[in-house]
Design a protein around this motif. Structure first.
Motif, PDB file in Angstrom:
ATOM      1  N   TRP A 101      -8.564  -3.893  -9.736  1.00 50.01           N
ATOM      2  CA  TRP A 101      -8.851  -5.294 -10.075  1.00 50.01           C
ATOM      3  C   TRP A 101      -8.564  -6.137  -8.843  1.00 50.01           C
ATOM      4  O   TRP A 101      -7.490  -5.989  -8.233  1.00 50.01           O
ATOM      5  N   PRO A 102      -9.501  -7.025  -8.448  1.00 44.74           N
ATOM      6  CA  PRO A 102      -9.336  -7.739  -7.166  1.00 44.74           C
ATOM      7  C   PRO A 102      -8.182  -8.733  -7.137  1.00 44.74           C
ATOM      8  O   PRO A 102      -7.913  -9.332  -6.104  1.00 44.74           O
ATOM      9  N   GLY A 103      -7.455  -8.893  -8.254  1.00 39.60           N
ATOM     10  CA  GLY A 103      -6.315  -9.823  -8.251  1.00 39.60           C
ATOM     11  C   GLY A 103      -4.974  -9.125  -8.146  1.00 39.60           C
ATOM     12  O   GLY A 103      -3.936  -9.781  -8.202  1.00 39.60           O
ATOM     13  N   CYS A 104      -4.970  -7.785  -7.991  1.00 37.17           N
ATOM     14  CA  CYS A 104      -3.695  -7.050  -7.962  1.00 37.17           C
ATOM     15  C   CYS A 104      -3.148  -7.013  -6.531  1.00 37.17           C
ATOM     16  O   CYS A 104      -3.729  -6.367  -5.650  1.00 37.17           O
ATOM     17  N   THR A 105      -2.040  -7.673  -6.303  1.00 40.82           N
ATOM     18  CA  THR A 105      -1.515  -7.763  -4.932  1.00 40.82           C
ATOM     19  C   THR A 105      -0.914  -6.434  -4.465  1.00 40.82           C
ATOM     20  O   THR A 105      -0.914  -6.138  -3.273  1.00 40.82           O
ATOM     21  N   ARG A 106      -0.415  -5.633  -5.392  1.00 41.23           N
ATOM     22  CA  ARG A 106       0.134  -4.324  -4.993  1.00 41.23           C
ATOM     23  C   ARG A 106      -1.003  -3.427  -4.489  1.00 41.23           C
ATOM     24  O   ARG A 106      -0.852  -2.692  -3.514  1.00 41.23           O
ATOM     25  N   THR A 107      -2.157  -3.514  -5.152  1.00 41.14           N
ATOM     26  CA  THR A 107      -3.337  -2.776  -4.699  1.00 41.14           C
ATOM     27  C   THR A 107      -3.802  -3.295  -3.336  1.00 41.14           C
ATOM     28  O   THR A 107      -4.195  -2.512  -2.466  1.00 41.14           O
ATOM     29  N   MET A 108      -3.737  -4.616  -3.173  1.00 41.63           N
ATOM     30  CA  MET A 108      -4.138  -5.194  -1.869  1.00 41.63           C
ATOM     31  C   MET A 108      -3.294  -4.628  -0.739  1.00 41.63           C
ATOM     32  O   MET A 108      -3.810  -4.334   0.339  1.00 41.63           O
ATOM     33  N   LEU A 109      -1.993  -4.498  -0.985  1.00 40.18           N
ATOM     34  CA  LEU A 109      -1.123  -3.957   0.062  1.00 40.18           C
ATOM     35  C   LEU A 109      -1.488  -2.500   0.328  1.00 40.18           C
ATOM     36  O   LEU A 109      -1.615  -2.081   1.485  1.00 40.18           O
ATOM     37  N   ASP A 115      -6.415   0.939   5.238  1.00 43.55           N
ATOM     38  CA  ASP A 115      -7.376   0.520   6.274  1.00 43.55           C
ATOM     39  C   ASP A 115      -6.741   0.596   7.662  1.00 43.55           C
ATOM     40  O   ASP A 115      -7.398   1.001   8.629  1.00 43.55           O
ATOM     41  N   LEU A 116      -5.476   0.198   7.756  1.00 39.46           N
ATOM     42  CA  LEU A 116      -4.783   0.286   9.045  1.00 39.46           C
ATOM     43  C   LEU A 116      -4.701   1.737   9.491  1.00 39.46           C
ATOM     44  O   LEU A 116      -4.971   2.073  10.649  1.00 39.46           O
ATOM     45  N   LYS A 117      -4.349   2.597   8.550  1.00 42.89           N
ATOM     46  CA  LYS A 117      -4.207   4.032   8.865  1.00 42.89           C
ATOM     47  C   LYS A 117      -5.561   4.620   9.297  1.00 42.89           C
ATOM     48  O   LYS A 117      -5.641   5.363  10.285  1.00 42.89           O
ATOM     49  N   ALA A 118      -6.620   4.263   8.550  1.00 39.02           N
ATOM     50  CA  ALA A 118      -7.948   4.815   8.870  1.00 39.02           C
ATOM     51  C   ALA A 118      -8.414   4.349  10.251  1.00 39.02           C
ATOM     52  O   ALA A 118      -9.004   5.110  11.011  1.00 39.02           O
ATOM     53  N   ALA A 119      -8.129   3.091  10.584  1.00 31.16           N
ATOM     54  CA  ALA A 119      -8.623   2.538  11.854  1.00 31.16           C
ATOM     55  C   ALA A 119      -7.785   2.981  13.042  1.00 31.16           C
ATOM     56  O   ALA A 119      -8.298   3.106  14.156  1.00 31.16           O
ATOM     57  N   THR A 120      -6.503   3.209  12.842  1.00 29.64           N
ATOM     58  CA  THR A 120      -5.608   3.396  13.995  1.00 29.64           C
ATOM     59  C   THR A 120      -4.704   4.618  13.892  1.00 29.64           C
ATOM     60  O   THR A 120      -4.023   4.956  14.863  1.00 29.64           O
ATOM     61  N   GLY A 121      -4.610   5.217  12.715  1.00 34.91           N
ATOM     62  CA  GLY A 121      -3.671   6.325  12.508  1.00 34.91           C
ATOM     63  C   GLY A 121      -2.246   5.859  12.272  1.00 34.91           C
ATOM     64  O   GLY A 121      -1.341   6.675  12.067  1.00 34.91           O
ATOM     65  N   ALA A 189      11.693   1.423   4.865  1.00 35.07           N
ATOM     66  CA  ALA A 189      10.962   2.429   4.078  1.00 35.07           C
ATOM     67  C   ALA A 189       9.474   2.207   4.319  1.00 35.07           C
ATOM     68  O   ALA A 189       9.091   1.213   4.956  1.00 35.07           O
ATOM     69  N   ASP A 190       8.637   3.103   3.786  1.00 34.01           N
ATOM     70  CA  ASP A 190       7.201   2.838   3.896  1.00 34.01           C
ATOM     71  C   ASP A 190       6.933   1.475   3.250  1.00 34.01           C
ATOM     72  O   ASP A 190       7.666   1.042   2.359  1.00 34.01           O
ATOM     73  N   ALA A 191       5.885   0.799   3.731  1.00 37.16           N
ATOM     74  CA  ALA A 191       5.714  -0.621   3.411  1.00 37.16           C
ATOM     75  C   ALA A 191       5.582  -0.897   1.904  1.00 37.16           C
ATOM     76  O   ALA A 191       6.102  -1.900   1.409  1.00 37.16           O
ATOM     77  N   LEU A 192       4.910  -0.028   1.174  1.00 33.60           N
ATOM     78  CA  LEU A 192       4.760  -0.269  -0.267  1.00 33.60           C
ATOM     79  C   LEU A 192       6.124  -0.174  -0.960  1.00 33.60           C
ATOM     80  O   LEU A 192       6.477  -1.017  -1.794  1.00 33.60           O
ATOM     81  N   THR A 193       6.894   0.831  -0.593  1.00 33.35           N
ATOM     82  CA  THR A 193       8.236   0.979  -1.158  1.00 33.35           C
ATOM     83  C   THR A 193       9.099  -0.230  -0.809  1.00 33.35           C
ATOM     84  O   THR A 193       9.865  -0.728  -1.647  1.00 33.35           O
ATOM     85  N   ALA A 194       8.970  -0.718   0.429  1.00 30.95           N
ATOM     86  CA  ALA A 194       9.768  -1.871   0.840  1.00 30.95           C
ATOM     87  C   ALA A 194       9.448  -3.081  -0.041  1.00 30.95           C
ATOM     88  O   ALA A 194      10.358  -3.805  -0.474  1.00 30.95           O
ATOM     89  N   LEU A 340       1.699  -9.409  -1.280  1.00 29.59           N
ATOM     90  CA  LEU A 340       0.681 -10.239  -0.620  1.00 29.59           C
ATOM     91  C   LEU A 340       1.129 -10.613   0.787  1.00 29.59           C
ATOM     92  O   LEU A 340       0.324 -10.595   1.730  1.00 29.59           O
ATOM     93  N   SER A 341       2.414 -10.923   0.946  1.00 23.91           N
ATOM     94  CA  SER A 341       2.934 -11.291   2.266  1.00 23.91           C
ATOM     95  C   SER A 341       2.710 -10.151   3.252  1.00 23.91           C
ATOM     96  O   SER A 341       2.187 -10.350   4.354  1.00 23.91           O
ATOM     97  N   LEU A 342       3.102  -8.959   2.850  1.00 25.10           N
ATOM     98  CA  LEU A 342       2.970  -7.809   3.749  1.00 25.10           C
ATOM     99  C   LEU A 342       1.496  -7.449   3.962  1.00 25.10           C
ATOM    100  O   LEU A 342       1.089  -7.112   5.088  1.00 25.10           O
ATOM    101  N   ALA A 343       0.687  -7.546   2.914  1.00 24.41           N
ATOM    102  CA  ALA A 343      -0.749  -7.261   3.059  1.00 24.41           C
ATOM    103  C   ALA A 343      -1.374  -8.226   4.067  1.00 24.41           C
ATOM    104  O   ALA A 343      -2.171  -7.823   4.925  1.00 24.41           O
TER     105      ALA A 343
END
Ligand code: GLU
Ligand code: MG
Length: 439
Positions: A101-109, A115-121, A189-194, A340-343
């Motif tokens: 769902w495009p309003g879920c901020t946890r999904t956004m992060l 995307d960062l991982k795919a583009a840069t590793g 920790a990894d960013a989602l966990t943080a 959202l802040s971290l995303a």
């Protein structure tokens, strides 16, 4: 004799006002709930911190969603002093068929990290440092003092124990500079966990304080003249092989080229993302020069006035700086949703990486004492000074609004404009008083 009550587990989401909301299920139902979640609805994204729903909003009264608990993001402790365990599981909001769902901020992060991982590793290691005030009717004490912490005993050890048992991996609880102000940090920790930990830290701290008969407030300013409560978001990078990628001894300040490009992207989009990371009317009483918060787009080596601060590394006995080395985003507070802040920070950094921006200059000195030309030369731009100005800056940056679904931007801006309009008749003291009780 009555049998003991079955404890409840809350399946929670963090909304755009950074309020933790959710639904309780009995503990025995949690596994089953993990498959299809609990009910949720679109218009909740337009909820204000004042218990109202912005009207009109893009969602109206129709529609249903599911909030699916992520069992890896469960925080449980019996040590808050409450009658039943504190038990909370962060979740993702999905459509009824399970699609994002495009309003879920946890999904956004999660998507920003992918995307960062795919583009840069690169993957992101993060930590949230929280400052807060406790209203407990304490006797006055000196800043950072032994007495300031001891007068609240056993608050600090109880809080540490609760956070530890919950799995937050706390590092320290300290008495801070402000009157009745404290700070709590956790291990990176990894960013989602943080971000999950940030939510748990706020709620566990509030609950432990409440059980002492006190009130913990994470409001950015508890009074216009009070020392601000910042949320400092620390970040660093690991490369594809899991090796630290933020530090390079050969570069100015030790900032690796990739971390420099990331920081340049963050600074470029900082005026626009401030509305997300410092998301309330009172946030802008904090973001002022000479308050060790952040007021200009500015990278510095170990200067607490900067918006991006290169943090210290300890080399005693030959310790390796590479794994310690991290950067701190200081233009954030607890009225900002941590996902959202971290995303937003990661999306902005990724723009910098994609554009191969050069590392920003390491600024020294006081921007308020510089001429316009000097500031322009260093790329120093004053951050927005009010919430409405921050929303204008957000809408003026098409790159930033392009990271989100249009309906999300409409919801966010509508919600925050409503918040600013609702408080327009109040003076700063009354506004701080209000946020002090809301956060
Ligand atoms: N209280 C300051 C803030 O509003 C931060 C002080 C510190 O660096 O610990 O961000
Ligand atoms: Mg601090």
């Amino acid at each position: 004799m009555t049998s003991p009550v079955e404890p409840l587990v809350a399946v929670v989401t963090t909304d755009l006002s950074a309020i933790t909301r959710g639904r309780f299920v009995t503990e025995s139902k949690l596994q089953k709930t993990a498959a299809t979640g609990v009910g949720w609805l679109q218009a909740n994204l337009s909820m204000t911190p004042f218990n109202s729903i912005v009207d009109p909003n893009p969602w109206g009264s129709s529609g249903d969603l599911r909030l699916i608990p992520d069992l890896k993001a469960r925080f449980r402790t019996t040590r808050t002093g409450s009658a039943t365990p504190f038990d909370m599981v962060a979740g993702d909001i999905v459509e009824l068929d399970g699609s994002a769902w495009p309003g879920c901020t946890r999904t956004m992060l999660r998507e920003a990290l992918a995307d960062l991982k795919a583009a840069t590793g690169l993957s992101v290691v993060a930590a949230f440092e929280h400052e807060f005030h406790v209203d407990g009717g304490f006797a006055p004490a000196h800043s950072f003092s032994f007495a300031a912490l001891r007068r609240t005993d056993p608050f600090a050890p109880n809080l540490m124990a609760a956070l530890t048992e919950a799995g937050v991996a706390p590092e320290v609880v300290i008495a801070e500079y402000g009157e009745d102000q404290f700070e709590v940090t956790h291990e990176p920790a990894d960013a989602l966990t943080a971000a999950d930990r940030a939510v748990a830290i706020r709620e566990i701290t509030r609950e432990v304080a409440r059980n002492f008969g006190w009130r913990a407030s994470f409001a950015p300013k508890t009074a216009p003249t009070a020392v601000g409560n910042g949320v400092h978001i620390h970040f660093s990078f690991l490369d594809d092989a899991g090796k630290p990628a933020t530090y390079d001894a050969a570069q100015p300040g030790g900032l690796s080229r990739i971390a420099g490009a990331f920081c340049a992207g963050v600074l470029r989009h900082l005026p626009a993302i401030t509305a997300m990371t410092a998301a309330s009317v009172s946030s802008f009483y904090r973001l002022k020069p000479h308050s060790w918060s952040s007021s200009y787009t500015w990278l510095a080596d170990r200067d607490r006035e900067a918006s991006l601060r290169i943090c210290p590394t300890v080399t005693i006995d030959g310790r390796d700086p590479a794994r310690q080395y991290n950067i701190e985003y200081r233009a954030a507070d607890a009225t900002g949703n941590p996902y959202l802040s971290l995303a937003a920070i990661i999306r902005a950094g990724l723009e910098g990486l994609n554009a191969k921006l050069p590392s920003p200059p390491l600024v020294t000195g006081d921007p308020t004492l510089m001429s316009d030309a000097e500031r322009a030369n260093l790329g120093l731009v004053r951050l927005p000074e009010t919430l409405p100005a921050a929303l204008d800056a957000l809408l003026a940056d098409g790159v930033v609004t392009g990271w989100f679904a249009p309906v999300f931007v409409e919801t966010f801006v509508g919600l925050k404009r409503h918040e600013a309009e609702r408080l327009a008749g109040l003076d700063p003291v009354a506004i701080c008083d209000l946020y002090r009780t809301l956060y």
